[in-house]
Scaffold this motif. Sequence first.
Motif: not given
Length: 221
Positions: A140-148
């Motif tokens: 998820l590229e450690n993207n906070p929005n994608r992780i959430i």
Amino acid sequence: MIEDVQAAIPLGFLLSFMIGPVFFVLLETSATKGFRAALFFNLGVILADIFFLTIAYFSSYQLLENLSNQPGLYVFGGVILLIYGLTTFFSKDFVKRKTDIKPRKGGYLSLFIKGFLLNFINIGVLVFWLGVIIIVGPSLENNPNRIILFFSSMLAAYFITDLFKILLAKQLKRKLTPERIRWVKKGLGIILVICGVVLIIKGFLPKDQLNIEKGIEYIRD
């Protein structure tokens, strides 16, 4: 974004069928106390998962290693499950009329807390979420929005699947006699004792058998 949701839904479905104490207590609660009682219990479980997910997200791989080096945490959680299972098994408060099965209104809060604590005392849940984040995060590229979004979708799928489990288990309520309720609770007590013993054994296993890195590599392969 849509691809993240599509990837999360099957994981949430599988998570709902992970065999553990929460799985059996949820079904027992639905069958003996009804849909609303099981719903409050499940909301407590979900809150504990969110709590662990938050810790896991703001933690690191080092915390995962530290947990594997603290077998006392497994023993502690296992002892609590063991005691709870024995209490459930030997409890004399089994024989009730069907009309008495439904909890009082104030009992829903206690069921919510029960669901939270039953999930919270199992340190393996935190280890599980840490492992999932370590594996899924890079994709998820450690993207906070994608992780959430990913974990919100995963928990939503988990919760919706649990609702179907609750509805199916609720159908058993009509067939439950006091004697059958007695045996359901005794069976639940045995399952909880087994889960507690498994956790305690994990606490006493040699460190190399609790190697988290090998477990994660195994999952990746």
